[in-house]
Write a protein that holds these residues in place. Sequence first.
Motif, PDB file in Angstrom:
ATOM      1  N   ASN A  33       0.831  -1.198   0.000  1.00  0.00           N
ATOM      2  CA  ASN A  33       0.000   0.000   0.000  1.00  0.00           C
ATOM      3  C   ASN A  33       0.864   1.246   0.000  1.00  0.00           C
ATOM      4  O   ASN A  33       1.856   1.319   0.727  1.00  0.00           O
ATOM      5  N   PRO A  34       0.533   2.248  -0.794  1.00  0.00           N
ATOM      6  CA  PRO A  34       1.309   3.489  -0.799  1.00  0.00           C
ATOM      7  C   PRO A  34       1.310   4.140   0.573  1.00  0.00           C
ATOM      8  O   PRO A  34       0.364   4.021   1.348  1.00  0.00           O
ATOM      9  N   VAL A  35       2.387   4.827   0.875  1.00  0.00           N
ATOM     10  CA  VAL A  35       2.489   5.587   2.123  1.00  0.00           C
ATOM     11  C   VAL A  35       2.056   7.013   1.824  1.00  0.00           C
ATOM     12  O   VAL A  35       2.732   7.725   1.088  1.00  0.00           O
ATOM     13  N   LYS A  94      21.144   3.588   0.119  1.00  0.00           N
ATOM     14  CA  LYS A  94      21.405   2.969  -1.177  1.00  0.00           C
ATOM     15  C   LYS A  94      20.106   2.730  -1.939  1.00  0.00           C
ATOM     16  O   LYS A  94      20.053   2.917  -3.164  1.00  0.00           O
ATOM     17  N   SER A  95      19.071   2.337  -1.213  1.00  0.00           N
ATOM     18  CA  SER A  95      17.788   2.084  -1.858  1.00  0.00           C
ATOM     19  C   SER A  95      17.169   3.366  -2.399  1.00  0.00           C
ATOM     20  O   SER A  95      16.658   3.400  -3.521  1.00  0.00           O
ATOM     21  N   TRP A  96      17.206   4.435  -1.595  1.00  0.00           N
ATOM     22  CA  TRP A  96      16.654   5.711  -2.060  1.00  0.00           C
ATOM     23  C   TRP A  96      17.434   6.241  -3.258  1.00  0.00           C
ATOM     24  O   TRP A  96      16.853   6.763  -4.212  1.00  0.00           O
ATOM     25  N   ALA A  97      18.768   6.118  -3.201  1.00  0.00           N
ATOM     26  CA  ALA A  97      19.588   6.606  -4.309  1.00  0.00           C
ATOM     27  C   ALA A  97      19.215   5.910  -5.607  1.00  0.00           C
ATOM     28  O   ALA A  97      19.149   6.549  -6.670  1.00  0.00           O
ATOM     29  N   VAL A 177      10.452   6.039   7.077  1.00  0.00           N
ATOM     30  CA  VAL A 177       9.268   6.363   6.274  1.00  0.00           C
ATOM     31  C   VAL A 177       9.108   7.874   6.166  1.00  0.00           C
ATOM     32  O   VAL A 177       8.857   8.415   5.084  1.00  0.00           O
ATOM     33  N   LYS A 178       9.294   8.580   7.293  1.00  0.00           N
ATOM     34  CA  LYS A 178       9.193  10.039   7.268  1.00  0.00           C
ATOM     35  C   LYS A 178      10.245  10.631   6.326  1.00  0.00           C
ATOM     36  O   LYS A 178       9.952  11.548   5.534  1.00  0.00           O
ATOM     37  N   SER A 179      11.452  10.119   6.384  1.00  0.00           N
ATOM     38  CA  SER A 179      12.503  10.638   5.511  1.00  0.00           C
ATOM     39  C   SER A 179      12.165  10.406   4.042  1.00  0.00           C
ATOM     40  O   SER A 179      12.385  11.284   3.193  1.00  0.00           O
ATOM     41  N   GLU A 180      11.606   9.249   3.741  1.00  0.00           N
ATOM     42  CA  GLU A 180      11.246   8.982   2.345  1.00  0.00           C
ATOM     43  C   GLU A 180      10.072   9.861   1.903  1.00  0.00           C
ATOM     44  O   GLU A 180      10.014  10.292   0.747  1.00  0.00           O
ATOM     45  N   GLN A 181       9.170  10.146   2.815  1.00  0.00           N
ATOM     46  CA  GLN A 181       8.093  11.083   2.494  1.00  0.00           C
ATOM     47  C   GLN A 181       8.650  12.455   2.127  1.00  0.00           C
ATOM     48  O   GLN A 181       8.170  13.110   1.191  1.00  0.00           O
ATOM     49  N   VAL A 182       9.663  12.895   2.868  1.00  0.00           N
ATOM     50  CA  VAL A 182      10.293  14.184   2.565  1.00  0.00           C
ATOM     51  C   VAL A 182      10.920  14.151   1.175  1.00  0.00           C
ATOM     52  O   VAL A 182      10.773  15.091   0.383  1.00  0.00           O
ATOM     53  N   LEU A 195       5.703   9.250  -9.260  1.00  0.00           N
ATOM     54  CA  LEU A 195       6.592   8.584  -8.315  1.00  0.00           C
ATOM     55  C   LEU A 195       5.899   7.360  -7.718  1.00  0.00           C
ATOM     56  O   LEU A 195       4.688   7.365  -7.476  1.00  0.00           O
ATOM     57  N   ASN A 196       6.661   6.314  -7.460  1.00  0.00           N
ATOM     58  CA  ASN A 196       6.158   5.169  -6.717  1.00  0.00           C
ATOM     59  C   ASN A 196       6.068   5.586  -5.255  1.00  0.00           C
ATOM     60  O   ASN A 196       7.087   5.776  -4.586  1.00  0.00           O
ATOM     61  N   ALA A 197       4.850   5.741  -4.753  1.00  0.00           N
ATOM     62  CA  ALA A 197       4.660   6.310  -3.418  1.00  0.00           C
ATOM     63  C   ALA A 197       4.887   5.306  -2.296  1.00  0.00           C
ATOM     64  O   ALA A 197       4.836   5.677  -1.128  1.00  0.00           O
ATOM     65  N   SER A 198       5.130   4.042  -2.614  1.00  0.00           N
ATOM     66  CA  SER A 198       5.391   3.071  -1.556  1.00  0.00           C
ATOM     67  C   SER A 198       6.776   3.303  -0.966  1.00  0.00           C
ATOM     68  O   SER A 198       7.694   3.782  -1.637  1.00  0.00           O
ATOM     69  N   ALA A 199       6.911   2.982   0.291  1.00  0.00           N
ATOM     70  CA  ALA A 199       8.204   3.141   0.972  1.00  0.00           C
ATOM     71  C   ALA A 199       9.028   1.878   0.804  1.00  0.00           C
ATOM     72  O   ALA A 199       8.495   0.760   0.817  1.00  0.00           O
ATOM     73  N   VAL A 200      10.328   2.043   0.636  1.00  0.00           N
ATOM     74  CA  VAL A 200      11.191   0.869   0.539  1.00  0.00           C
ATOM     75  C   VAL A 200      11.185   0.132   1.870  1.00  0.00           C
ATOM     76  O   VAL A 200      11.069   0.739   2.934  1.00  0.00           O
TER      77      VAL A 200
END
Length: 363
Positions: A33-35, A94-97, A177-182, A195-200
């Motif tokens: 589910n998307p975050v 690494k995942s976010w990059a 999760v908060k950091s990825e939301q930012v 963007l793929n809104a799901s969190a890694v």
Amino acid sequence: MKRSLWSLGWIRRALGVTVIFGAVVIVILHSENPVPLTANTAVADEGAMPELGGAAAWLNSPPLSRESLRGKVVLVNFWTYSCINSLRELPYLKSWAAKYKAAGLVVIGAHAPEFGFEKERANVENAVRGLDVTFPVAIDSDHRIWRAFSNEYWPANYFIDGKGRIRYHHFGEGEYVKSEQVIQELLRENGAAELNASAVRISADGAEAPPGDDVRSPETYVGYARTESFASAGGLAQDSTRIYNLPTRPSLNQWGLGGGWNVGAESAALQESHGKIVFRFHSRDLHMVLAPPKGGKPVRFKARLNGAAPGDDHGVDSNADGAGEIRQPRMYQLIRQKGPIQDRTFEIEFLDPGVRAFSFTFG
């Protein structure tokens, strides 16, 4: 959650392997589910991004600057390769990059050392290569970028928008999760779409695995400048060789030396074969930051738990008999317990002289 929150006056750090050359398995999963993003996730404005000048060298990239990064969303991560907190955060970086590169995200690792050996370019290069870090790394050996950001923490993340303004920061592990939301919010502000809104979601083994949930032992330094809870009789002799005896019954979080050691401000150097260190601890994992003697001759060791070989409770840098070798200056995972966590006595014997011991870290 253990955090590394320190001032530059005495650059300090909370808990502490790095399996720099060991088996680290990283699996990137996406939640079903998307975050959802919350309104105003990112702080409105924390000021302009400082310049990135002053690095001793750059890895994986030519030198980057504030101007060359204009128009990109940037995440600047302050880390150091022997810090367990930095290593446990690394799979997310690494995942976010990888996930957001095409959308305009640039992740930069500002490697700001704690110990002297982390200032050496060759050691940082080995660590970056062994940890499979492919995003740009600034070797900030003199802490010039660190000071430009007025940073005080390991790890520390600064999130910069496409206009070069710092919009959010986070110190220590956690709140991924908060950091990825930012990141997503800043990318959308910058014009990214679809963007793929799901969190890694990260599944990692070795040093990069999340900490255990029963940790009662703090990071403990071996050098006299910052050590505590030393239990060998007679205390530490500073900058001179002394023969120590192991404490017979150390209490929880006490430690001691056995054999001939020269204890300096940052580390203790073994002067003869068969020197020992003991620590009474309570945690799933026990790591030590260790270095071979100058010249790099390997140092053999054997670790024990409550006087016996660790068996299945050995770490990635030791085998079931507790045996291993110190070949590079880094953090070594010596114990990872599989069963219930109890107070236990760890003992390590170094079969060769010259090893330098810097700290214990737990997880």
